[in-house]
Enzyme design. Structure first.
Site, PDB file in Angstrom:
ATOM      1  N   GLY A  69       0.724  -1.098  -0.004  1.00 48.20           N
ATOM      2  CA  GLY A  69      -0.008   0.001   0.180  1.00 48.20           C
ATOM      3  C   GLY A  69       0.856   1.347   0.053  1.00 48.20           C
ATOM      4  O   GLY A  69       0.544   2.071  -0.562  1.00 48.20           O
ATOM      5  N   THR A  70       1.773   1.331   0.777  1.00 44.20           N
ATOM      6  CA  THR A  70       2.771   2.479   0.767  1.00 44.20           C
ATOM      7  C   THR A  70       3.373   2.887  -0.416  1.00 44.20           C
ATOM      8  O   THR A  70       3.132   4.040  -0.750  1.00 44.20           O
ATOM      9  CB  THR A  70       3.667   2.447   1.964  1.00 44.20           C
ATOM     10  N   GLN A 176      -7.523  -0.629   3.548  1.00 42.07           N
ATOM     11  CA  GLN A 176      -8.462  -1.522   4.479  1.00 42.07           C
ATOM     12  C   GLN A 176      -9.908  -1.733   4.048  1.00 42.07           C
ATOM     13  O   GLN A 176     -10.712  -2.333   4.776  1.00 42.07           O
ATOM     14  CB  GLN A 176      -8.685  -0.445   5.693  1.00 42.07           C
ATOM     15  N   SER A 196      -3.369  -3.975  -0.930  1.00 37.76           N
ATOM     16  CA  SER A 196      -2.559  -4.471  -0.358  1.00 37.76           C
ATOM     17  C   SER A 196      -2.849  -6.012  -0.076  1.00 37.76           C
ATOM     18  O   SER A 196      -4.105  -6.181   0.343  1.00 37.76           O
ATOM     19  CB  SER A 196      -1.790  -3.829   0.867  1.00 37.76           C
ATOM     20  N   SER A 197      -1.881  -6.709  -0.309  1.00 36.22           N
ATOM     21  CA  SER A 197      -2.159  -8.451  -0.130  1.00 36.22           C
ATOM     22  C   SER A 197      -2.558  -8.753   1.490  1.00 36.22           C
ATOM     23  O   SER A 197      -3.211  -9.492   1.538  1.00 36.22           O
ATOM     24  CB  SER A 197      -0.993  -9.114  -0.687  1.00 36.22           C
ATOM     25  N   HIS A 198      -1.506  -8.222   2.073  1.00 35.90           N
ATOM     26  CA  HIS A 198      -1.303  -8.796   3.493  1.00 35.90           C
ATOM     27  C   HIS A 198      -2.616  -8.461   4.378  1.00 35.90           C
ATOM     28  O   HIS A 198      -2.955  -8.987   5.665  1.00 35.90           O
ATOM     29  CB  HIS A 198      -0.108  -8.589   4.283  1.00 35.90           C
ATOM     30  N   THR A 234      12.143  -6.387  -9.955  1.00 38.99           N
ATOM     31  CA  THR A 234      11.542  -7.783 -10.601  1.00 38.99           C
ATOM     32  C   THR A 234      10.429  -7.866  -9.958  1.00 38.99           C
ATOM     33  O   THR A 234      10.194  -7.795  -8.576  1.00 38.99           O
ATOM     34  CB  THR A 234      12.682  -8.681 -10.305  1.00 38.99           C
ATOM     35  N   CYS A 322       1.594   1.601  11.290  1.00 35.54           N
ATOM     36  CA  CYS A 322       2.775   2.557  10.551  1.00 35.54           C
ATOM     37  C   CYS A 322       3.021   3.948  11.497  1.00 35.54           C
ATOM     38  O   CYS A 322       3.799   4.840  10.893  1.00 35.54           O
ATOM     39  CB  CYS A 322       2.310   2.985   9.065  1.00 35.54           C
TER      40      CYS A 322
END
Length: 390
Positions: A69-70, A176, A196-198, A234, A322
């Site tokens: 996300g960042t 979120q 974001s994935s996590h 990559t 964060c």
């Protein structure tokens, strides 16, 4: 161990983990390599891009895979800032720390001016103030879709109308909200968004950015060959594959997950009912299925409550991971008009779809114990103080 910090990060689900392992073993090539191993990895990445686009109801060519996300916020804000002339930026005062940090850099390095719009007592953007703040040289507005501290869903429809009327770009941090509430209409409201994935039971270090393909912009770094020149480095192909798997599961099971989260929140808050004014819900509470609940514990430091909960095996936070550690009160609460003293009593509870009602009630009982022990300690200190005076 009872984990209630899912807004910070989630454990990877089994399906995503197995996808990650298989992709690591069978699709390990560099997607930019022209040999068969590279082409095979590239084919998987492009399949994931198309599948994610379907889940998000957007065009695949607008999706860039990132580290999270960042980075997505960074690439988006720099892209929009340089896509048109103008040196004025508008954000909400309760944005994620990455948005505050990125806009501060634009101010410092390139002379942009930033206006911060406050939040209502419910944690929603003050739309009237936003209308007044936007001006002719405003280049973009950035508003987080779901607040990471208290879970309030922002009125993107109203915000989008203001931006479109003033020909201003709109970015939304959807980290979120993706996988937890329906985002099918978001793409029609914004010019870019981050996910974001996590946060949805996928691996860490993977995310995505969507920028409307019709927008012409200069990438953050020049002469980059990956991701159509938008992002360097990559590709994390196994992570992208696992991210896509977790996204499919979250979106497919969204309705059932929302019911589960709503039940957990209801039972948790019901179990705290007898605490009266000692526990105050901040933000949306039961009004949405977002798995975040913000609480202020009367006259008790949130850091103390978190540490005592941790000692009892219950893990939650004092706000966005964060910004934890900066020794300040959460920006979200301050922007809602909460005093700094009260804001320091804040804790954030965030639920997961794999939790039970017993888990939620157990947390409520843990908080009651912490509050009771804190009061007992306070009373003992007060008695000792009186004796000293005597």
């Amino acid at each position: 161990m009872k984990y209630f910090d899912y807004a910070a990060t989630c454990p990877m689900n089994e399906e995503a983990l197995q996808t990650y392992i298989k992709a690591s073993q069978e699709y390990f090539g560099n997607t930019r390599s022209v040999h068969d191993a590279g082409s095979k990895a590239d084919g998987l990445a492009e399949h994931c891009r198309k599948r994610l686009a379907e889940l998000l109801n957007v065009r695949a060519e607008g999706i860039t895979f990132t580290s999270g996300g960042t980075e997505s916020n960074l690439l988006a804000l720099y892209a929009l800032a340089h896509a048109e002339r103008g040196k004025h930026i508008v954000i909400s005062a309760g944005e994620h720390s990455s948005i505050h940090n990125i806009t501060a850099k634009l101010v410092e390095e390139e002379g942009y001016e930033v206006s911060k719009v406050g939040l209502t007592k419910e944690g929603a953007i003050d739309v009237q103030e936003l209308e007044q703040v936007v001006r002719k040289d405003t280049v973009f507005v950035s508003i987080q879709h779901v607040n990471s501290d208290i879970g309030t869903i922002q009125p993107l429809e109203s915000i989008s109308e203001i931006c479109k009327e003033n020909r201003v770009f709109l970015h939304s941090d959807c980290v979120q909200s993706f996988g937890k509430i329906d985002l099918s209409q978001v793409a029609s409201l914004v010019d870019s968004f981050s996910i974001s994935s996590h946060k949805i039971y996928g691996p860490k270090g993977v995310g995505a950015l969507y920028i409307r393909p019709s927008i012409s912009f200069t990438p953050f770094l020049p002469d980059v060959s990956h991701e159509s020149g938008v992002r360097q480095g990559t590709l994390n192909t196994p992570g992208i594959a696992a991210f896509t798997t977790s996204a499919e599961i979250s979106v497919t099971n969204m309705e059932n997950n929302q019911q589960q989260i709503t039940t957990l929140k209801k039972e948790f808050l019901n179990a705290l009912d007898d605490m009266g004014d000692s526990v105050k819900v901040v933000g949306s509470g039961l009004e949405s299925s977002v798995p975040v609940v913000g609480l202020c514990i009367q006259e008790t430091d949130g850091q103390h409550v978190m540490l005592e909960g941790n000692r009892r095996g219950y893990f939650f936070s004092t706000g966005s991971a964060c910004q934890v550690g900066n020794n300040g009160a959460p920006k979200t609460l301050l922007s809602m008009g909460v005093t700094e003293e009260e804001a320091k009593t804040f804790i954030r509870i965030s639920f997961g779809v794999d939790q039970s009602v017993d888990d939620a009630i157990g947390l409520a009982n843990c908080l009651k114990e912490v509050i009771a022990s804190g009061r007992k300690l306070y009373e003992n200190d007060a008695v000792c103080g009186d004796n000293d005076l005597a």
